[in-house]
Design a protein around this motif. Structure first.
Motif, PDB file in Angstrom:
ATOM      1  N   THR A  50       0.839  -1.192   0.000  1.00 46.04           N
ATOM      2  CA  THR A  50       0.000   0.000   0.000  1.00 46.04           C
ATOM      3  C   THR A  50       0.876   1.244   0.000  1.00 46.04           C
ATOM      4  O   THR A  50       2.027   1.213   0.455  1.00 46.04           O
ATOM      5  CB  THR A  50      -0.931   0.046   1.228  1.00 46.04           C
ATOM      6  N   ALA A  51       0.319   2.338  -0.481  1.00 43.09           N
ATOM      7  CA  ALA A  51       1.050   3.604  -0.490  1.00 43.09           C
ATOM      8  C   ALA A  51       1.415   4.008   0.934  1.00 43.09           C
ATOM      9  O   ALA A  51       0.568   3.991   1.839  1.00 43.09           O
ATOM     10  CB  ALA A  51       0.196   4.689  -1.135  1.00 43.09           C
ATOM     11  N   TRP A 184      -2.583  -6.848  -6.826  1.00 45.37           N
ATOM     12  CA  TRP A 184      -2.930  -5.488  -6.437  1.00 45.37           C
ATOM     13  C   TRP A 184      -3.802  -5.436  -5.174  1.00 45.37           C
ATOM     14  O   TRP A 184      -3.878  -4.401  -4.521  1.00 45.37           O
ATOM     15  CB  TRP A 184      -3.657  -4.777  -7.581  1.00 45.37           C
ATOM     16  N   ASP A 360      -5.855  13.756  -4.295  1.00 44.80           N
ATOM     17  CA  ASP A 360      -5.247  14.147  -3.026  1.00 44.80           C
ATOM     18  C   ASP A 360      -5.592  15.609  -2.748  1.00 44.80           C
ATOM     19  O   ASP A 360      -4.723  16.489  -2.707  1.00 44.80           O
ATOM     20  CB  ASP A 360      -3.736  13.946  -3.068  1.00 44.80           C
ATOM     21  N   GLU A 411      -8.218   3.966   0.953  1.00 42.87           N
ATOM     22  CA  GLU A 411      -8.538   3.569  -0.420  1.00 42.87           C
ATOM     23  C   GLU A 411      -7.633   2.426  -0.882  1.00 42.87           C
ATOM     24  O   GLU A 411      -6.894   2.521  -1.857  1.00 42.87           O
ATOM     25  CB  GLU A 411      -8.433   4.770  -1.361  1.00 42.87           C
ATOM     26  N   SER A 414      -4.087   2.487  -2.529  1.00 41.63           N
ATOM     27  CA  SER A 414      -3.740   3.912  -2.588  1.00 41.63           C
ATOM     28  C   SER A 414      -3.602   4.534  -1.207  1.00 41.63           C
ATOM     29  O   SER A 414      -3.218   5.708  -1.100  1.00 41.63           O
ATOM     30  CB  SER A 414      -4.806   4.676  -3.382  1.00 41.63           C
ATOM     31  N   ASN A 418      -5.385   9.142  -1.728  1.00 37.16           N
ATOM     32  CA  ASN A 418      -6.414   9.296  -2.755  1.00 37.16           C
ATOM     33  C   ASN A 418      -7.765   9.457  -2.067  1.00 37.16           C
ATOM     34  O   ASN A 418      -8.342   8.498  -1.564  1.00 37.16           O
ATOM     35  CB  ASN A 418      -6.422   8.072  -3.680  1.00 37.16           C
TER      36      ASN A 418
END
Length: 450
Positions: A50-51, A184, A360, A411, A414, A418
């Motif tokens: 994840t980000a 993903w 963002d 999210e 993301s 996001n």
């Protein structure tokens, strides 16, 4: 702040205006009051998944702050609230021992929503499979259909006196395609041999859950939520890209809705599912539905990729000019097209269960007080609700629109960067601040309520 003026839309008098969320994305309290781990707990804690390494451990802290959140929903003026139940919160191991504290939370939430004169819509599954079941094979194990039926029975019997609108799954295409054929989403299997049985067993679980709901709540309105997007080849002149788009269309748009509603898998991929289909399976899957839930954000472009699990890959194709108020390409006409195709193919009432715009905007547009002038989101929503109206005028039976999302949330891959919410969440403090789009949506509902 941006003006929130909107125009009346041509919708039916009983049109449902709502908002959507999901358990793992907003609840937090990941290890509180007996909740067990889900596949997303482990996935989000795995480095690189994840980000910024973000997780849903706290998220919006909705588990503790739901009274404040429901008060904001009431202020917004929505008719309905679509949420999901966390399977591992009510059954920490996925089966067996029941967690009463988890059930009590949803009792409190549902009662609070009803007291606000909002109709609760309950989704049984929004991607958070209990980790213990994954260790037993998860969706690749045919027994999972029975486990899901047992979980559904627990939820439906407990809440069916107050819940009359049920969805079995949210976006089964995304959680299987991204979770089993790709990496993903959880469980990031990236295994063709796991993907096909997982899809079929999700379909069996759907049919079993519909039967459970019909048995325990005979007057329930039952549907499933699909992510439906037009699929285009990256290169129209490439036979390989056209074939890739055809395959992706089958797996993205057809592999669930066709069996659920039409009783068969798409013809050009059906052979891949044959090894897992036993006698009577398609009848178990194809159970009567009252509506189709459609999530939509924009079209997808596909390209040939012989090295991928299924022979296709996403393509980044720019075919439209950036919208001057948004800054990137949008395709509201694709929304109209998809609504019309869904109406013609399945012949069921349609509820738009997710549509919205992510960015963002916290960094770009939030002022010192936390107010966000998300003018671009308002422009997007105006164009897409107008495109919905166009489909209605062309004959599509569209009965509701649920915005994604009510709150900035986790999210998935993301993380928290996001933001789709019409309510800003300051994640360090949990503070909620309605954005300009909140006021726009409230006014849209007010002007178009029957």
């Amino acid at each position: 702040m941006t003006k929130t003026k909107t125009l009346p839309l041509k919708v039916r008098p009983d049109f449902v205006w709502g908002g959507s969320t999901s358990a793992y994305q907003i609840e937090g309290a990941a290890a509180e009051d007996g909740r067990g781990p889900s596949i997303w707990d482990l996935h989000s804690r795995t480095k690189g998944r994840t980000a910024n390494g973000d997780t849903g451990d706290v998220a919006c802290d909705h588990y503790h702050r739901y009274p404040e959140d429901v008060a904001l929903m009431k202020r917004l003026g929505i008719d309905a609230y679509r949420f999901s139940v966390s399977w591992p919160r009510v059954l920490p191991r996925g089966r067996g021992a029941i967690n009463d504290k988890g059930l009590d939370f949803y009792d409190r939430l549902i009662d609070t929503v009803l007291e606000a004169d909002i109709t609760p819509w309950l989704c049984l599954y929004h991607w958070d499979l209990p980790q213990r079941l994954h260790e037993l094979g998860g969706w690749t194990n045919r027994d999972v259909a029975g486990w899901f039926a047992d979980y559904s029975t627990l939820v439906v019997r407990r809440f069916g006196d107050r819940i009359k609108h049920f969805a079995t799954f949210n976006e089964p295409n995304v959680c299987t395609l991204f979770g089993y054929a790709m990496n993903w989403c959880a469980p990031a299997a990236e295994d063709r041999a796991a993907y096909f049985p997982a899809c079929h067993h999700v379909n069996l679980a759907h049919g079993a859950a519909v039967d459970v709901i019909r048995h325990w709540v005979p007057d329930a309105s039952v549907g499933c939520v699909y992510n439906l997007q037009p699929i285009h080849p990256a290169d129209e002149n490439s036979a390989a890209d056209r074939r890739a788009a055809e395959i992706l269309d089958a797996h993205w748009n057809r592999v669930y809705a066709d069996p659920h509603i039409l009783g068969h898998y798409p013809a050009h991929v059906a052979a891949d599912y044959e090894p897992y289909v036993q006698a009577g399976d398609m009848a178990r899957i194809c159970r009567r539905l009252d509506w189709v839930g459609m999530n939509h954000y924009g079209p997808i472009w596909a390209k040939d990729d012989p090295n991928s699990q299924l022979g296709f890959a996403w393509a980044d194709v720019k075919v439209a000019e950036a919208h001057p108020e948004i800054g990137w390409e949008i395709f509201p006409e694709a929304f109209t097209d998809q609504l019309m195709e869904t109406h013609q193919r399945y012949g069921l009432p349609i509820y738009i269960t997710e549509n919205g715009c992510g960015r963002d905007d916290d960094k770009e547009f939030a002022d010192a007080a936390g107010r966000v002038d998300d003018f671009y989101r308002i422009s997007y929503l105006k164009l897409y609700t107008a495109a919905m109206t166009t489909a209605i005028e062309q004959g599509a039976d569209i009965r509701g629109y649920f915005i994604w999302s009510l709150f900035d949330n986790f999210e998935w891959g993301s993380g928290y960067g996001n933001r789709f919410g019409i309510i800003r969440v300051d994640f360090p403090t949990g503070r909620r601040t309605p954005k300009a789009s909140f006021d726009w949506y409230a006014e849209t509902i007010r002007q178009n309520r029957g």
